[in-house]
Design a protein around this motif. Structure first.
Motif, short mmCIF file in Angstrom:
data_model
loop_
_atom_site.label_atom_id
_atom_site.label_comp_id
_atom_site.label_asym_id
_atom_site.label_seq_id
_atom_site.Cartn_x
_atom_site.Cartn_y
_atom_site.Cartn_z
N MET A 1 0.82 -1.19 0.00
CA MET A 1 0.00 0.00 0.00
C MET A 1 0.86 1.25 0.00
N LYS A 2 1.96 1.22 0.75
CA LYS A 2 2.84 2.37 0.82
C LYS A 2 3.50 2.63 -0.53
N ASN A 3 3.87 1.57 -1.26
CA ASN A 3 4.48 1.73 -2.57
C ASN A 3 3.54 2.42 -3.54
N MET A 4 2.26 2.06 -3.53
CA MET A 4 1.28 2.67 -4.43
C MET A 4 1.12 4.15 -4.10
N THR A 6 3.34 6.11 -2.63
CA THR A 6 4.60 6.77 -3.02
C THR A 6 4.67 6.94 -4.53
N GLU A 7 4.26 5.93 -5.26
CA GLU A 7 4.27 5.99 -6.72
C GLU A 7 3.30 7.05 -7.22
N ILE A 14 5.67 14.81 -10.78
CA ILE A 14 6.12 14.95 -12.17
C ILE A 14 5.13 15.81 -12.95
N ASP A 15 3.83 15.55 -12.76
CA ASP A 15 2.80 16.33 -13.46
C ASP A 15 2.88 17.80 -13.07
N LEU A 16 3.07 18.08 -11.78
CA LEU A 16 3.17 19.46 -11.30
C LEU A 16 4.41 20.14 -11.90
N LYS A 17 5.50 19.41 -11.97
CA LYS A 17 6.73 19.97 -12.54
C LYS A 17 6.52 20.30 -14.02
N LYS A 18 5.87 19.40 -14.76
CA LYS A 18 5.60 19.66 -16.18
C LYS A 18 4.70 20.87 -16.35
N GLU A 19 3.69 20.98 -15.51
CA GLU A 19 2.77 22.12 -15.59
C GLU A 19 3.50 23.42 -15.29
N THR A 20 4.35 23.42 -14.30
CA THR A 20 5.13 24.60 -13.95
C THR A 20 6.07 24.99 -15.08
N GLN A 21 6.71 24.01 -15.70
CA GLN A 21 7.61 24.28 -16.82
C GLN A 21 6.83 24.85 -18.01
N SER A 22 5.69 24.27 -18.31
CA SER A 22 4.87 24.76 -19.42
C SER A 22 4.43 26.20 -19.18
N GLN A 23 4.02 26.48 -17.97
CA GLN A 23 3.60 27.83 -17.61
C GLN A 23 4.75 28.81 -17.78
N ALA A 24 5.94 28.43 -17.37
CA ALA A 24 7.12 29.30 -17.50
C ALA A 24 7.44 29.57 -18.97
#
Length: 96
Positions: A1-4, A6-7, A14-24
């Motif tokens: 359960m912890k692995n799921m 964490t994953e 990763i999605d938040l990072k991509k969104e932030t990069q796209s916005q920039a």
């Protein structure tokens, strides 16, 4: 359960990072850009450069209709027709 958990958190990070990069990228581009609905024309996103072009903040453009900014409303109809015919446009000029 912890692995799921964490994953899932890792995927969300990763999605938040991509969104932030796209916005920039969109905000630092010297090109005026927007994202709007088709065929309605409601503006969902407008970068700072587009706002400057119309003398408004990008926030003031959100929710407005693209048809408000055409010099001739028929230009918008012509753009939509060309887009429907060609699926994408390149080097297309319009008056706003």
């Amino acid at each position: 359960m912890k692995n799921m958990t964490t994953e899932r958190q890792s995927i969300e990070d990763i999605d938040l990072k991509k969104e932030t990069q796209s916005q920039a990228i969109l905000e630092t581009s010297p090109i005026a850009m927007m994202i709007s609905s088709l065929p309605e024309g409601v503006i969902f996103y407008a970068n700072t450069q587009l706002g400057r072009m119309f003398g408004l903040s990008s926030a003031e453009l959100i929710g407005r209709n693209t048809s408000e900014f055409y010099y001739d409303p028929a230009d918008r109809e012509a753009l939509l027709e060309a887009l429907a015919k060609n699926e994408s446009l390149r080097d297309y000029e319009g008056r706003a």
